[in-house]
Design a protein around this motif. Structure first.
Motif, mmCIF file in Angstrom:
data_model
loop_
_atom_site.group_PDB
_atom_site.id
_atom_site.type_symbol
_atom_site.label_atom_id
_atom_site.label_comp_id
_atom_site.label_asym_id
_atom_site.label_seq_id
_atom_site.Cartn_x
_atom_site.Cartn_y
_atom_site.Cartn_z
ATOM 1 N N TRP A 97 -3.637 0.223 -7.209
ATOM 2 C CA TRP A 97 -2.534 1.073 -6.732
ATOM 3 C C TRP A 97 -1.805 1.739 -7.895
ATOM 4 N N GLN A 139 -7.635 3.825 -5.857
ATOM 5 C CA GLN A 139 -6.222 3.634 -5.581
ATOM 6 C C GLN A 139 -6.015 3.151 -4.141
ATOM 7 N N ARG A 140 -6.782 3.723 -3.238
ATOM 8 C CA ARG A 140 -6.617 3.344 -1.825
ATOM 9 C C ARG A 140 -7.017 1.889 -1.579
ATOM 10 N N PHE A 142 -4.148 -0.234 -2.933
ATOM 11 C CA PHE A 142 -2.956 -0.225 -2.081
ATOM 12 C C PHE A 142 -3.194 -1.058 -0.825
ATOM 13 N N THR A 183 5.511 6.913 -5.973
ATOM 14 C CA THR A 183 5.185 5.507 -5.754
ATOM 15 C C THR A 183 6.294 4.728 -5.066
ATOM 16 N N GLN A 232 6.006 4.512 -1.404
ATOM 17 C CA GLN A 232 4.841 3.712 -1.014
ATOM 18 C C GLN A 232 5.200 2.228 -1.015
#
Ligand code: FE2
Ligand code: FE2
Lengths: 93, 318
Positions: free
Chosen positions: B129, B165-166, B169, B235, B238
């Protein structure tokens, strides 16, 4: 011991398209170069065919001679269809 | 070449870049351009390769087969990124062996972030992430950089990064929705990775020596501080979304600037880690050196086999 030579990798992304250069890698022989190319450049179905060529086998034109190599084409407008002025009434040409 | 001739070549060169034309390997380039690019591209390649180590630490302990294959695929991508970049760097006339030598001797740097340890499974989430997230912010503008092979490598890299990144996360999100212990684990990882991730975007503008030149050569499009602000702004929401708290008491939204304000970073720590005194610097370099040295016999055997095969073919041809 000698280092593994450098290979240039070309990938055809799908049938109907040409192979395109996509990078290089090191490998001891052509078989390994193909295997490495598969792992490095086609992890997401980017290709259906791979060529590998020893980098040392490529002869490239010299960019310092780009003038004399490519400029002669610049003043040859008669090689393009737009050079020929024809009446507007003319169709299908 | 006379000084005057070099001067005029340099002018043509700079004009070319200003017009957004790419520089290709065999084109004339100022020595400084070549050296700067070798330094930056190789640092970048080394970061991808060393960056596999903290994550490799968790492959055998991933909590499910699904997580394991995703982590493996991500790490394999990083190896690929390293190779694209080494391959771009070699077009500037430096050999792979020299590049490795610079890494292994400590002469070349790699991103300091990888000198932090990955203590729990949640770190795989935080790294994907935040670390890959910050890397993407750094890398996207490089897709339009002036050196052709670097720009092309970056296009490929950026296409692959978003999965990294996905998946990171999603690991954080799953933990944050889990048991109190799991949420605690996610929060702890965020607490440890937040500031190092912000520092990944480089020293503050006034302490950054390369910015002006790098802007001209399109090695940079925005300053470090601008990139950092962008990272914070994207961020924070998120983290809020999954109920985690950014570990910064000074973090606050400024409705006028429409940006988050955040604490001064601990640059002393940053420079200590850059200079080799981070928690894992020695471990990372040892791992690289051992991999290279212990693999030497394999490289030699493969080469000996290739030569033998070639001799055999030559003989048959005669
Ligand atoms: Fe990467
Ligand atoms: Fe990544």
């Amino acid at each position: 011991m000698k280092n593994w030579p450098l290979w240039e990798v070309f990938i055809r992304s799908k049938n109907g398209l040409e192979h395109r250069h996509c990078g290089s890698l090191h490998a001891s022989d052509a078989t390994m170069a193909l295997e490495n190319a598969r792992d490095v450049y086609t992890r997401r179905m980017e290709g259906v065919s791979i060529w590998v060529v020893p980098s040392s086998q490529i002869t490239a034109s010299n960019p310092e001679l780009n003038g004399e190599t490519f400029e002669p084409a610049m003043d040859k407008a008669y090689r393009h269809p737009t050079f020929y002025e024809l009446p507007d009434e003319l169709k299908h040409m | 070449m006379s000084e005057k001739e070099i001067k005029s070549l340099e002018e043509i060169f700079e004009a070319k870049i200003a017009r957004d034309e790419k520089i290709e390997p065999k084109d004339w380039m100022p020595e400084k351009y070549r050296q700067t690019h070798i330094r930056q591209i190789s640092q970048h390649a080394h970061s991808e390769i060393v960056g596999m180590l903290p994550e490799g630490n968790w492959i055998t302990r991933a909590p499910s087969l699904k997580r394991k294959v995703a982590l493996l695929a991500k790490i394999q991508d990083e190896a690929g990124h390293g190779l694209y970049l080494y391959s771009a760097c070699e077009t500037l006339g430096i050999s792979r062996d020299e590049l490795y030598e610079q890494l292994h001797s400590g002469k070349a740097k790699y991103s300091s972030i990888f000198n932090y340890p990955t203590l729990t499974w949640a770190d795989m989430g935080a790294v994907g992430w935040l670390v890959d997230g910050a890397a993407i912010i750094n890398q996207v503008p490089l897709c339009a950089t002036s050196y052709g092979p670097y720009a092309r490598a970056m296009v490929r890299v950026c296409k692959e990064e978003s999965f990294h990144q996905r998946q990171g996360f999603q690991i954080m999100m799953t933990l944050a929705e889990g048991t109190p212990e799991q949420k605690e684990m996610a929060q702890d990882a965020l607490n440890r990775w937040w500031f190092p991730a912000l520092m990944m975007l480089g020293p503050t503008d006034d302490a950054s020596v390369h910015t002006a030149q790098s802007m001209k050569w399109k090695l940079k499009r925005k300053t470090n501080d601008e990139l950092r602000q962008q990272f914070v702004d994207q961020t924070v929401p998120q983290a809020e979304m999954i109920g985690l708290t950014i570990p910064d008491p000074n973090l606050k939204w400024n409705p006028e600037t429409k940006h988050y304000e955040f604490s001064e970073l601990d640059w002393e720590e940053f420079w200590q880690v850059v200079k080799g005194h981070g928690p894992c610097n020695k471990m990372r370099l040892d791992a690289r050196r051992n991999a290279w040295n212990n693999g030497e016999w394999v490289r030699n055997a493969a080469m000996a086999y290739a030569e033998k095969q070639e001799n055999r073919e030559v003989k048959q041809a005669i």
